[in-house]
Design an enzyme around this catalytic site. Structure first.
Site, PDB file in Angstrom:
ATOM      1  N   GLU A 176       0.815  -1.217   0.000  1.00 30.02           N
ATOM      2  CA  GLU A 176       0.000   0.000   0.000  1.00 30.02           C
ATOM      3  C   GLU A 176       0.846   1.263   0.000  1.00 30.02           C
ATOM      4  O   GLU A 176       0.602   2.187  -0.757  1.00 30.02           O
ATOM      5  CB  GLU A 176      -0.933   0.015   1.229  1.00 30.02           C
ATOM      6  CG  GLU A 176      -2.082  -0.962   1.136  1.00 30.02           C
ATOM      7  CD  GLU A 176      -3.039  -0.806   2.304  1.00 30.02           C
ATOM      8  OE1 GLU A 176      -3.262   0.325   2.744  1.00 30.02           O
ATOM      9  OE2 GLU A 176      -3.550  -1.829   2.792  1.00 30.02           O
ATOM     10  N   ASP A 217      -2.273  -4.303   3.535  1.00 33.49           N
ATOM     11  CA  ASP A 217      -2.370  -4.493   4.985  1.00 33.49           C
ATOM     12  C   ASP A 217      -3.298  -5.647   5.360  1.00 33.49           C
ATOM     13  O   ASP A 217      -4.251  -5.969   4.643  1.00 33.49           O
ATOM     14  CB  ASP A 217      -2.858  -3.209   5.657  1.00 33.49           C
ATOM     15  CG  ASP A 217      -1.799  -2.120   5.619  1.00 33.49           C
ATOM     16  OD1 ASP A 217      -0.621  -2.443   5.385  1.00 33.49           O
ATOM     17  OD2 ASP A 217      -2.146  -0.942   5.828  1.00 33.49           O
ATOM     18  N   ASP A 232      -5.937  -6.349   7.104  1.00 28.88           N
ATOM     19  CA  ASP A 232      -7.225  -6.040   7.698  1.00 28.88           C
ATOM     20  C   ASP A 232      -8.260  -6.004   6.580  1.00 28.88           C
ATOM     21  O   ASP A 232      -7.934  -6.247   5.417  1.00 28.88           O
ATOM     22  CB  ASP A 232      -7.196  -4.730   8.491  1.00 28.88           C
ATOM     23  CG  ASP A 232      -6.725  -3.539   7.661  1.00 28.88           C
ATOM     24  OD1 ASP A 232      -6.696  -3.643   6.412  1.00 28.88           O
ATOM     25  OD2 ASP A 232      -6.362  -2.512   8.253  1.00 28.88           O
ATOM     26  N   GLU A 278      -9.823  -3.582   5.161  1.00 29.82           N
ATOM     27  CA  GLU A 278      -9.565  -2.560   4.151  1.00 29.82           C
ATOM     28  C   GLU A 278      -8.436  -3.000   3.226  1.00 29.82           C
ATOM     29  O   GLU A 278      -8.519  -2.827   2.003  1.00 29.82           O
ATOM     30  CB  GLU A 278      -9.213  -1.237   4.837  1.00 29.82           C
ATOM     31  CG  GLU A 278      -9.240  -0.050   3.903  1.00 29.82           C
ATOM     32  CD  GLU A 278      -9.216   1.269   4.646  1.00 29.82           C
ATOM     33  OE1 GLU A 278      -9.407   2.302   4.007  1.00 29.82           O
ATOM     34  OE2 GLU A 278      -8.988   1.257   5.870  1.00 29.82           O
ATOM     35  N   TYR A 336       1.781  -4.322  13.420  1.00 28.23           N
ATOM     36  CA  TYR A 336       0.685  -3.566  12.806  1.00 28.23           C
ATOM     37  C   TYR A 336      -0.159  -2.886  13.875  1.00 28.23           C
ATOM     38  O   TYR A 336      -0.515  -3.494  14.884  1.00 28.23           O
ATOM     39  CB  TYR A 336      -0.173  -4.501  11.963  1.00 28.23           C
ATOM     40  CG  TYR A 336      -1.140  -3.788  11.052  1.00 28.23           C
ATOM     41  CD1 TYR A 336      -0.693  -2.822  10.164  1.00 28.23           C
ATOM     42  CD2 TYR A 336      -2.498  -4.085  11.080  1.00 28.23           C
ATOM     43  CE1 TYR A 336      -1.571  -2.164   9.313  1.00 28.23           C
ATOM     44  CE2 TYR A 336      -3.391  -3.440  10.234  1.00 28.23           C
ATOM     45  CZ  TYR A 336      -2.919  -2.479   9.355  1.00 28.23           C
ATOM     46  OH  TYR A 336      -3.786  -1.828   8.525  1.00 28.23           O
ATOM     47  N   ARG A 381      -3.222  -1.343  13.720  1.00 28.45           N
ATOM     48  CA  ARG A 381      -4.690  -1.361  13.713  1.00 28.45           C
ATOM     49  C   ARG A 381      -5.147  -2.756  14.120  1.00 28.45           C
ATOM     50  O   ARG A 381      -5.218  -3.660  13.297  1.00 28.45           O
ATOM     51  CB  ARG A 381      -5.229  -0.980  12.332  1.00 28.45           C
ATOM     52  CG  ARG A 381      -4.938   0.464  11.958  1.00 28.45           C
ATOM     53  CD  ARG A 381      -5.593   0.863  10.652  1.00 28.45           C
ATOM     54  NE  ARG A 381      -5.323   2.259  10.338  1.00 28.45           N
ATOM     55  CZ  ARG A 381      -4.291   2.693   9.632  1.00 28.45           C
ATOM     56  NH1 ARG A 381      -3.418   1.817   9.147  1.00 28.45           N
ATOM     57  NH2 ARG A 381      -4.125   3.978   9.401  1.00 28.45           N
ATOM     58  N   HIS A 394      -5.586 -10.571  14.955  1.00 25.71           N
ATOM     59  CA  HIS A 394      -4.289  -9.913  14.876  1.00 25.71           C
ATOM     60  C   HIS A 394      -3.541 -10.068  16.188  1.00 25.71           C
ATOM     61  O   HIS A 394      -4.081 -10.508  17.187  1.00 25.71           O
ATOM     62  CB  HIS A 394      -4.457  -8.424  14.580  1.00 25.71           C
ATOM     63  CG  HIS A 394      -4.948  -8.143  13.195  1.00 25.71           C
ATOM     64  ND1 HIS A 394      -5.547  -6.961  12.852  1.00 25.71           N
ATOM     65  CD2 HIS A 394      -4.942  -8.880  12.069  1.00 25.71           C
ATOM     66  CE1 HIS A 394      -5.880  -6.970  11.583  1.00 25.71           C
ATOM     67  NE2 HIS A 394      -5.529  -8.138  11.089  1.00 25.71           N
TER      68      HIS A 394
END
Length: 895
Positions: free
Chosen positions: A8, A95, A97, A99, A323, A325, A370
């Site tokens: 990203e 990433d 997640d 998104e 990470y 988030r 996570h």
């Protein structure tokens, strides 16, 4: 063989490419590569005739979205397509997640690869993690993609259907958001509580009792709790209207009676009635997840959520932390081993528990298993070993300390409660109590102490020692005084407490909280006063409209329920079309869909919606250009007055409203004529405070098209001036600013004296220097200005403030002890050690003895433990491979 790896962020490229080596080309997508159209101009021509085209979602069919590549991403897509033609496989490393999963799917759907596609995920950017990730790739998880698409479409439908209602009925430029509007409502409701709040006063006694020589400490604090068997009322016994609600028997002491009791107890004999001692244990805090990291960075570093996430992003991309988030408090076995090894090395085996500590997540449906936020790598670098500096160092240190503490032993100690009885001179039986806590083993507190949102809360490592007294012993009063208190309204939300409230109510996702708060700040719904979030009056109007006409959409329970629905989509148990259809059109049994709410609004009285009555004909109105007051002045003439931007709603009382109406904005006070121009000079009270300005003559002929309209000269009043007494001479001085002081003979730059938002200052080119007084604006000479510029520039530092109080010399250090005002409130200092005043300590009454006691506690803790260096050597455990169904191609459908 060449593999194209797409990440990203371009900041990840160099590191990941270095870890992967030859055969891999790493390029960035620069975030999202496609989105719903942003306005009619971006809607593809083939859809423009559709009734749903403005939404970008086919609400007449299966709610298929129309995706477009924004103009600023087209060049990057072209570059990626070219690289893909030269590659033998495509690896999507966005990433880990929902998104990131959606971005991966969008890349596939847009690039249309004819080579094999693999999905690569990792939790940290280290050689071991990248090696494990490339060896354990999987397919795109379309359930996660569906969940993210559903969220995006829900937010689009909500915003595009509800925002126009706000534009028409409240103010243009406003926006509504599915979670944003609920967050705003929380802030508004808290301010409503503060407006409705009525304070109550109550009194008690603050005593300092003397246990006699030989006791350590000899003097200790105590508080009155009972009089003749009735409990003395405290703040918690009063409701928001100031009424006593505590369960009887409870006694409400006023100041007079408290003073009488204090007088009657000064010579009394105090007898120890009971001493109760209990063991104390405090477990470590769980490792950081997104919310707790944002909260602690706010408490300890003074950062907003957005700044915290930006710094955390840089640390993650630099390979320093995992990470950021995440909802999880889980540590991998590799991390547990690394943390335990470092605890043993830095703190010794006495601080290491027999088995690793694990923490259950408090977040329902914590997203995608996570790991917690922790230092990256198979061995952890101490903060001093990272080479970091500035913000990155401070946040890494916070993460490192928290991770260390999570794998250390409990803190242990004892709590003691002493009850003391005495008979006042009036015959009343009084009972006082004193509580203390000692820590016998610091455990994890050696590494880390969590902050608190309440500035009066005691920290976990605070100790209050009491003398060793026994039941039946007597003590005397060293001092005893009446203390008068007032109940306080509920505290306004800060970023940290609002985040905590959103999570507690299960509204939104932790990873979105920073952007939600930034949005309501940017949109003008909320502003900051210090750290507090204060709602603007436009937020009151918008919230009132939403509560009345879109009640379900801003209902806290409904918004939380939608998160559960999205989790069901992510788990493959709910389908996107059905969820969106229910939200937009309503269920068969409920007539509450978004579309029906918007279509069935009926007539809305916009004026009533934006009017808030104060009484006596005075009202607050939210107009096109901001809020203002309307009502009669002292002579009964209806006036309008602007409401100062920095005046919180709960401070706009009737008295304040009358003061503003007595000097309304826009009412001119003619001062005289400027002899140099012949123009009339007037004084006004404007939106940003009082000022003077010249009145421009009416143009005799229309201005030519395109010609610039002349603006009148204006000048804000100085702090020493008053709107009612400012003279024409004062006004002419103000209008003469900025004043040219002279020219710097070395640089040739002009030096001017100006009055700015933050006070008077000098300006030379781009170099500004503050002036000490406003008078210097008019009399500072070129020589004095050059002397100021000859001094090194002070960046953000002010001259040290004078002490609030001088107490005398410290008995231990011999240094003078003073009380100062600091960032976190008043504190005492001997020049070497600082100790914050505790709950119950007041600047006016604090003694040298009390200050010496606080400083002695501070010295006993010693200096902070310095970190040591440690090298990273171990290898990360490979991530578990997951298999999902093949990537499904989705396209917008034309009905």
């Amino acid at each position: 063989m060449t593999s194209l790896v797409i990440v990203e962020s371009p900041k990840k490229i160099a590191q990941i490419a270095g870890y992967l080596g030859k055969g891999y080309v790493v390029e960035a997508s620069f975030g999202h590569v496609r989105d719903l159209p942003n306005g009619a101009a971006e809607v593809p021509a083939k859809y423009k005739g559709q009734p749903w085209a403005r939404l970008g979602v086919d609400v007449d069919g299966d709610f298929d979205p129309v995706y477009v590549v924004p103009a600023d991403k087209k060049a990057q897509i072209t570059k990626l397509k070219k690289l893909l033609k030269e590659s033998d496989e495509l690896i999507l490393a966005t990433d880990e997640d929902r998104e990131g999963e959606a971005i991966a799917w969008h890349l596939v759907d847009e690039l249309k690869p004819k080579v094999p596609v693999r999905r690569m995920t990792f939790n940290e950017i280290t050689p071991q993690a990248i090696e494990a990730a490339i060896a354990n790739t999987r397919e795109i998880n379309t359930d996660l993609v569906d969940a993210q698409e559903t969220r995006r479409i829900l937010d689009r439908l909500y915003g595009y259907e509800v925002s126009p209602v706000l534009w028409k009925k409240v103010m243009s430029g406003l926006s509504a958001g599915r979670v944003q509007s609920v967050a705003t409502r929380l802030v508004v409701e808290r301010e409503r509580e503060r407006i409705a709040f009525r304070s109550a006063t109550y009194a008690d006694l603050d005593a300092r009792l003397d246990a006699g020589e030989g006791k350590d400490p000899q003097v200790f604090p105590a508080r009155l709790v009972n009089v003749d068997g009735a409990r003395v009322a405290q703040g918690r016994d009063f409701d928001s209207e100031g009424q006593l609600t505590g369960k009887p028997p409870v006694i409400h002491l006023d100041e007079a009676r408290a003073v009488a009791l204090a007088d009657g107890l000064r010579d009394a004999t105090f007898t120890i009635r009971s001493v109760e001692s209990k063991p104390y244990t405090r477990r470590p805090y769980a490792p950081f997840r997104t919310v707790t990291l944002q909260q602690e960075a706010g408490r300890k570093l003074g950062w907003g959520a957005q700044r915290t996430m930006q710094v955390a992003q840089r640390l993650y991309e630099g390979g320093h932390i995992t990470y950021m988030r995440t909802d999880s408090t889980t540590l991998s076995q590799t991390a547990l081993d690394a943390a335990r090894a470092q605890v043993r090395e830095l703190y010794g085996p006495d601080y290491l528990p027999e088995a690793p500590r694990t923490y259950a997540s408090k977040v329902k449906n914590a997203q995608e298993a996570h790991e917690a936020i922790r230092p990256a790598g198979e061995t952890f670098r101490t903060p001093g070993d990272t080479g970091l500096s500035g913000d990155e160092f401070r946040l890494y240190e916070l993460v490192w300390m928290r991770t260390m503490a999570s794998q250390m032993k409990d803190a242990r100690g004892n709590t003691v409660t002493v009850r003391i009885g005495a008979t006042a001179g009036s015959g009343e039986e009084c009972e006082l109590t004193s509580s203390g806590r000692t820590i016998t083993f610091y455990g994890f507190l050696k590494a880390y102490v969590e902050g608190a949102d309440d500035p009066e809360a005691e920290s976990d490592d605070k100790q209050t020692r009491l003398p060793d007294v026994a039941e039946g012993e007597t003590v005397t009063a060293a001092s005893i005084e009446a203390a008068v208190h007032a109940t306080k309204p509920p505290a306004r939300y800060t970023e940290q407490t609002l985040i905590g409230e959103l999570e507690k109510r299960e509204i939104g996702r932790p990873s979105t909280y920073a952007s939600i708060i930034q949005t309501i700040l940017n949109r003008g719904y909320v502003y900051k006063k210090g750290n507090a979030l204060v709602p603007a009056w436009v937020a009151f109007s918008a919230t009132r409209l939403l509560e009345r006409h879109f009640g379900r959409l801003v209902d806290y329970g409904f918004t939380a329920m939608m998160e559960d629905v999205l989790d069901e989509v992510a788990a493959g148990r709910e389908r996107r079309p059905e969820v969106l259809h229910s939200f937009y059109y309503g269920d068969k049994t409920e007539d509450t869909g978004l579309k029906k709410l918007v279509d069935g609004l009926g007539d809305i009285d916009a004026r009533e919606l934006s009017t808030f009555d104060l009484g006596d004909g005075v009202a607050i109105r939210v107009g096109r250009y901001g809020p203002y007051l309307e009502g009669p002045d002292a002579d009964g003439v209806v006036q309008r007055a602007n409401i100062p931007d920095d005046l919180p709603p709960d401070e706009l009382t009737m008295d304040k409203a009358r003061e503003l109406l007595a000097n309304p904005a826009g009412q001119d006070r003619e001062l005289g004529v400027d002899p140099s121009t012949g123009r009339t000079i007037v004084a006004k009270n404007g939106r940003f405070g009082p000022y003077v300005t010249e009145v421009l003559p009416e143009a005799e002929t229309p201005a030519k098209k395109g010609a610039k309209k002349e603006k009148p000269k204006t000048g804000s009043l100085l702090k020493s001036m008053d709107l009612d007494t400012v003279t024409i001479d004062d006004a002419l001085k103000l209008l003469s600013l900025p004043r040219v002081v002279g020219v710097d003979p070395e640089s040739g730059d002009e030096i001017t004296a100006q009055n700015g938002r933050y006070g008077p200052y000098l300006k030379k080119g781009t170099d500004s220097r503050s002036l000490e007084t406003e008078e210097q604006l008019f009399d500072i000479t070129l020589e004095q200005a050059l002397a100021i510029y000859a001094q090194p520039k002070q960046r953000g530092r002010r001259q040290a403030a004078a002490p609030l109080k001088e107490l005398g010399n410290d008995p231990a250090s011999g240094s003078p002890v003073v009380v100062k005002d600091g960032r976190f409130g008043p504190y005492v200092t001997d020049g070497e050690y600082n100790a914050t005043l505790r709950k119950g300590d007041e600047v006016e009454t604090v003694t040298l003895e009390r200050a010496a006691e606080l400083l002695a506690e501070k010295r006993a803790k010693g200096p902070a433990k310095k970190s040591t260096r440690k090298k990273s050597t171990a290898k990360k455990t490979p991530a578990k491979k997951t298999t999902k169904k093949s990537t499904a191609k989705k396209t917008a459908k034309k009905s």
